[in-house]
Design an enzyme around this catalytic site. Structure first.
Site, mmCIF file in Angstrom:
data_model
loop_
_atom_site.group_PDB
_atom_site.id
_atom_site.type_symbol
_atom_site.label_atom_id
_atom_site.label_comp_id
_atom_site.label_asym_id
_atom_site.label_seq_id
_atom_site.Cartn_x
_atom_site.Cartn_y
_atom_site.Cartn_z
ATOM 1 C CB VAL A 1 -10.099 0.326 5.114
ATOM 2 C CG1 VAL A 1 -11.123 1.280 4.219
ATOM 3 C CG2 VAL A 1 -9.946 0.926 6.731
ATOM 4 C CG HIS B 1 -24.614 -21.251 -4.213
ATOM 5 N ND1 HIS B 1 -25.839 -21.439 -5.032
ATOM 6 C CD2 HIS B 1 -24.442 -20.365 -3.509
ATOM 7 C CE1 HIS B 1 -26.028 -20.504 -4.104
ATOM 8 N NE2 HIS B 1 -25.800 -19.911 -2.800
#
Length: 692
Positions: free
Chosen positions: A72, A188
């Site tokens: 988490v 990119h």
């Protein structure tokens, strides 16, 4: 359970979560065979109330990610988000951790102090949103047969879509590389795929992928979501008619002098009396009214139907045409109009001759003038008009029946994707700018519709305003931050510093071979060493060969910046000025300087930047490429024209351009400002100047 201090990452274990019959004000929740107090879970994750606990657990159960190794993350934008163990394995690699040291907004951090966020957290957010959208579609439309492998692949693509960013994000591939590698046409996205492949191999992640049933086809699907070489097919053989083609303006009426020749060109005259050739793909011939002839050779026509010209006007004023049903005949020139489909300026010397049915690879998508930069099967590069080609299915990871999955992370169709959802929210929060787009609302109305051009993600007709808010958020971010004039000055300075250091700043690559920054893009081992810290690496060296670079960086740190002397807005009515190039303007302004001044200042001391502000598709309305549905029929698409009607609240223009002029030294500011004003006056442009 002891209370733990808040951490960025929390091991979640493999406990099975049950959220059935969750009460509105629960006291406890069953996790496996244990009973965990809600209050303890609330304290552990530092949530505000029981409602947030319920939402967290429902989201967790919905994701199906309660697996050993799940983590988490407490994200500043999306709150507590849970990551699949395979995603965690990717995150815990040096190649991904490198993104912690690349600013999301590059040099904008030197303009907005809050813009300190990095590509790392943005990538986590995109992965989270990609999973949310995929699961939303899966739950609403079972017929789509979205598998857990599909969802995991989409999440991985979202996580890894920015792996290829270089120092200072877009600055590296959009500003630095063109200076040092003008032959390199990649972006990119291509580098992200290269880095993804390098990461998998170096960290032996193949077995991890197989553990979760991801095969080679799935890995290909992940890479295609990030970048794929899209191909188009030539519709006909075309040889540019250099020197004879006529520039045309969208919707202007043309008079045909001669019908289509063997090469597919018409000889026409425009409204200004200028003659020339125009490709048949650039015009449409439309009947002005319904007409039923009395003679045997005239063709019956219906108002607004499109006709194809076979022969131009004869002596009696008739054209030989064929209608949409394939019926040939004669029609009076007064019965039809020839209208330009779009504005078109011939690209003499750059257009590529093409052969019917040959496959072309797109290097750059459609530009403002409607041209694609392509390379043919013989490796010859050039420009081709979009009317001359048709797109073909270029993907192999998933079939056309799941084409909508390619729209989640990077939507090439209309630009509505989770990458934007995250950076709109994240950038706006850090910049202190209002973000009006509500992605959660879009998620509720998103569904897939099927059509001849594939399956795509659509939304309710009433959501048109929410979509325009989304694209306006993009416009606003570029206007106020990305293209802020001080940010562009800072970018110009750091690009010059990197260019000066390029030959001396070396990074160890494959087999220990040292690579320049400009060479590192061909060696991912070397490229993985590049991040924003190169600025400090240059600053900390004492070698003389880095002096020019050090001086430029010191000027940034002491706020001794290049000076912006003024700007002017470029109007679309004059297409030649609207598409003017930086280098042409720099030369034009330099020529306006006096001969005495030219002894003091060089042309390279003048920097011109064209600031482009739009909704993501140049001059086009991106919402035109979105399909909508109504509550009356969830499976039938509605055209935007039916929704838009006569609303005055919806935008009609979608792009604008400003030309800005800067000078490197403050003591030459006055001379360049005066030259800029003279240049603008000669072009009938209004100059807005600073520093007078």
């Amino acid at each position: 359970m002891p209370k733990r201090r808040r951490t960025e990452e929390t091991d979640n274990g493999s406990d099975d979560v049950s959220t059935e019959n969750v009460p509105s004000s629960p006291k406890s929740i069953h996790i496996g065979n244990q009973v965990e107090r809600w209050t303890e879970l609330k304290e552990e994750l530092e949530l505000e109330n029981e409602t947030e606990v319920a939402e967290f657990l429902l989201d967790r159960a919905d994701s199906g990610q309660h697996l050993q190794g799940t983590k988490v993350f407490n994200d500043s934008v999306h709150g507590h988000i849970e990551m699949h163990p395979l995603l965690v394995s990717i995150i815990d690699t040096p190649e991904f951790q490198r993104l912690r040291f690349i600013k999301q907004m590059g040099m904008c951090y030197f303009v907005y102090p809050g813009a300190s966020h990095n590509r790392f957290e943005h990538s986590l957010g995109v992965s989270y949103l990609a999973g949310k959208l995929a699961r939303s579609l899966q739950s609403k439309q079972k017929s789509l047969k979205i598998t857990k492998e599909d969802i995991l692949c989409v999440e991985i693509a979202g996580l890894c879509h920015d792996l290829g960013h270089g120092p200072f994000s877009h600055l590296f591939d959009e500003a630095f590389l063109p200076k040092v590698r003008p032959d390199y046409i990649g972006k990119h996205e291509k580098l992200s795929v290269d880095m993804f492949e390098h990461m998998l191999k170096k960290n032996n992640l193949g077995e991890q992928f197989k553990k979760y049933n991801l095969e080679e086809e799935d890995i290909l699907f992940i890479k295609e979501q990030i970048f794929v070489e899209k191909k188009v097919k030539a519709l006909r053989t075309y040889t540019p008619r250099e020197g004879t083609e006529l520039p045309i303006i969208k919707d202007e009426l043309l008079t045909i002098l001669k019908g289509e020749n063997q090469e597919g060109f018409l000889e026409v005259v425009d409204e200004r009396g200028k003659k020339g050739m125009v490709s048949k793909e650039m015009v449409e011939v439309k009947a002005l009214r319904t007409y039923t002839p009395r003679e045997g050779t005239e063709l019956p026509i219906i108002k607004d139907e499109l006709l194809t010209i076979l022969k131009g006007e004869n002596q009696e004023g008739f054209l030989e045409v064929v209608d949409e049903r394939g019926k040939k005949g004669m029609v009076s020139k007064e019965m039809v109009e020839v209208k330009a489909l779009r504005t078109y300026t011939p690209r003499e010397g750059t257009e590529l001759p093409i052969i019917k049915d040959e496959l072309l690879t797109i290097l750059k998508g459609e530009n403002q003038e409607g041209f694609l930069e392509v390379v043919d099967e013989r490796k010859k590069k050039g420009m081709v008009s979009k009317e001359m080609v048709e797109e073909i299915w270029s993907y192999k990871g998933r079939g056309k029946d799941k084409s909508y999955l390619y729209e989640i992370v990077a939507n090439k169709r209309n630009g509505i994707d989770v990458d934007k959802w995250d950076y709109f929210a994240r950038d706006s929060m850090h910049l202190g700018i209002q973000n009006n787009f509500d992605w959660k609302r879009y998620l509720r109305f998103a569904r897939v519709l099927h059509g001849p051009d594939g399956s795509q993600i659509c939304t309710r007709d009433k959501e048109i305003f929410n979509l325009y808010d989304m694209f306006h958020s993009r416009y606003s971010l570029h206007l106020r931050a990305c293209n802020h004039r001080v940010n562009k000055i800072l970018e110009a300075m750091i690009v010059e510093a990197l260019k000066e250091a390029n030959d001396y700043l070396l990074f160890p690559g494959k087999d220990g071979k040292k690579k320049k920054m400009s060479e590192s893009i061909d060696d991912m081992e070397a490229y993985s060493k590049l991040n924003d810290h190169i600025m400090w690496k240059i600053l900390c060296t004492t070698k003389d060969k880095f002096k020019k670079s050090r001086d430029l960086i010191n000027r940034i740190l002491t706020r001794d910046l290049f000076v912006c002397v003024g700007q002017t807005q470029l109007k679309k009515k004059d297409s030649q000025l609207f598409y003017i190039k930086d280098e042409d303007t720099e030369k034009g302004i330099f020529e306006k300087l006096s001969e005495e001044t030219k002894k003091t200042i060089k042309q390279s001391d003048i920097i011109v930047h064209i600031a482009k502000f739009n909704y993501g598709m140049g001059e086009k309305d991106p919402v035109e490429h979105v399909k909508f549905y109504s509550k009356c029929d969830l499976n039938k698409s509605v055209r935007i024209s039916e929704i838009r009607q006569d609303s005055m609240a919806l935008p009609r223009e979608f792009s604008e351009r400003f030309l800005r002029v800067c000078v490197k030294q403050r003591d030459t500011e006055v001379w360049v400002r005066e030259a800029f004003q003279k240049w603008c006056k000669g072009k009938e442009l209004t100059a807005k100047v600073w520093g007078e």
